[in-house]
Design a protein around this motif. Structure first.
Motif, short mmCIF file in Angstrom:
data_model
loop_
_atom_site.label_atom_id
_atom_site.label_comp_id
_atom_site.label_asym_id
_atom_site.label_seq_id
_atom_site.Cartn_x
_atom_site.Cartn_y
_atom_site.Cartn_z
N CYS A 1 1.03 -1.20 -0.07
CA CYS A 1 -0.04 -0.06 -0.06
C CYS A 1 0.94 1.32 0.04
N TYR B 1 -7.04 0.33 3.95
CA TYR B 1 -8.06 1.55 4.24
C TYR B 1 -7.32 2.70 4.25
N PHE C 1 -7.22 3.71 0.82
CA PHE C 1 -8.46 4.28 0.38
C PHE C 1 -8.49 5.61 0.75
N ARG C 2 -7.98 6.11 1.89
CA ARG C 2 -8.03 7.68 2.57
C ARG C 2 -7.15 8.60 1.81
N LYS D 1 -8.45 5.14 -6.98
CA LYS D 1 -8.85 3.76 -6.65
C LYS D 1 -9.89 3.21 -7.84
N PRO E 1 -13.27 3.91 -0.56
CA PRO E 1 -12.15 4.43 -1.53
C PRO E 1 -12.30 5.88 -2.26
N LEU F 1 -12.47 7.60 -6.26
CA LEU F 1 -12.92 6.18 -6.70
C LEU F 1 -13.25 6.83 -8.36
#
Length: 390
Positions: free
Chosen positions: A14, A75, A78-79, A85, A105, A108
């Protein structure tokens, strides 16, 4: 094919993803035996140029079923606003993450919606986009598989990775098309719905509104409301499918027969055997009693006002929608549903089809057509908008 099974490995991946402009993602899950989807696998791929930075290449599988694996690094990705994403048909994936962790996410990009905006038709499937954009074959032999079973076979792993590796070319193509046409904000309006928590919240008090009934009797609807409320609450608390409690046809039967005792329940033709006793039986009887005693009776949905010419106007709106969607290269269903066209013809105005980018493409002319300010004309085999009086 690398499978991430530790939090440290996931955090490493990540962190690399945060340095990339985008990451493609997909999930595999099961829902046949639960109310909420059970997350079984996550697939992720970085742009091909990042391959040298990752052992095993830029595409990975993430196994959420491994004990002690925390998804918090995902996660956190995602932020991370700097990395887009990318999902295809993201709604079910996002529902899982919302219910598991309350996170979406962001930003997006949904390639199914983008494809409809870019003229690839309604419900543009992933397989279709792989063939048309990535120009690659797609093996779907593992489509119907038990993703909770371990170990995964090589065929399953290859199938799962294909859902994110080809997605890179699809994303890059569609993003370029949106940039070229200036329709990025159109996609943004649709994605905003996917990122709204209300999209994924099911309230037991509102569950009855999804049950199709033939009777509009307020007392009958009150019993339907209480039965649906009990079923939804019971299913959510125990994480079982609502049909395992009782199905809609059984609910309608119960609302019609209004059983007051377990002996009455035994006469039901549609109720499952397990629902005729114990907690479910007690809940049914309590719900029927509450519906029969309710003072706040539901009101049946009002019928559409009967205006002369409504049906004819709705047909004209369908013709206008087809002409406008063809001209814009946008899937008609993305602009307006058949129900919305009927509602416009009956005088409704607070509708998605009449707001935002849809108003620009279709809505304004739809209102002008309804007001008699424009007409439709066939010219050289095409439908044209003609101002009335010109």
């Amino acid at each position: 094919m690398r499978t991430i099974t530790t939090t440290a490995e996931l955090a490493e991946f990540c962190e690399l993803a945060k340095a990339q402009p985008y990451v493609t993602l997909d999930t595999e899950f099961l829902r046949e035996r639960t109310y909420y989807s059970k997350l079984c696998l996550i697939q992720a791929a970085l742009p091909p140029a990042s391959a040298s930075k990752l052992p095993g290449g830029p595409a990975v599988l993430i196994d959420p079923l491994v004990e002690d694996l925390s998804l918090e690094p995902l996660y956190d990705l995602f932020r991370h606003k700097a990395t887009v994403k990318v999902f295809h048909a993201a709604r079910q994936d996002l529902e899982i993450f919302f219910h598991d962790a309350g996170v979406f996410p962001d930003p997006l990009f949904d390639t199914q919606i983008a494809a409809m905006v870019c003229g690839f038709g309604e419900q543009a499937g992933y397989e279709t986009l792989v063939k048309k954009i990535a120009r690659q074959p797609l093996d779907k032999s593992s489509r119907f598989t038990d993703w909770s079973h371990r170990p995964l076979s090589d065929a399953q792993a290859a199938y799962a990775l294909a859902d994110v590796t080809h997605l890179r070319a699809i994303y890059e193509f569609l993003a370029a098309q949106l940039d070229k046409t200036g329709r990025g904000p159109w996609l943004g309006e649709e994605v905003a719905v996917l990122l709204n928590p209300e999209t994924y919240i099911t309230r037991p008090d509102e569950a009855w509104e999804r049950v199709r009934t033939r009777s509009g009797s307020p007392r009958f609807l009150a019993v339907v409301r209480e039965l649906a409320r009990f079923r939804e609450t019971y299913a959510q608390e125990r994480d079982i499918p609502r049909a395992r409690v009782f199905k809609d046809d059984a609910l309608i039967e119960l609302a019609s027969t209004k059983p007051l005792t377990e002996a009455d329940l035994a006469k039901s033709r549609l109720l499952l055997r397990d629902a005729r006793r114990g907690d479910i039986a007690n809940g049914i009887l309590a719900a029927v009693k509450a519906g029969l005693e309710a003072k706040d009776l539901p009101k049946p949905a009002p019928e559409e006002p009967g205006r002369p010419g409504n049906a004819a106007l709705a047909e004209l709106l369908r013709v206008l929608l087809k002409a406008k969607s063809d001209a814009a290269g946008v899937a008609p269903r993305l602009i307006a549903s058949a129900a919305e066209l009927d509602a416009i013809a009956s005088g409704a105005r607070d509708l998605p089809a009449l707001a935002g980018w849809r108003a620009e493409v279709f809505g304004r002319d739809a209102l002008r057509l309804a007001a008699g300010e424009i007409a439709l004309s066939a010219q050289n085999g095409a439908v044209k908008v003609v101002p009335v009086g010109s």
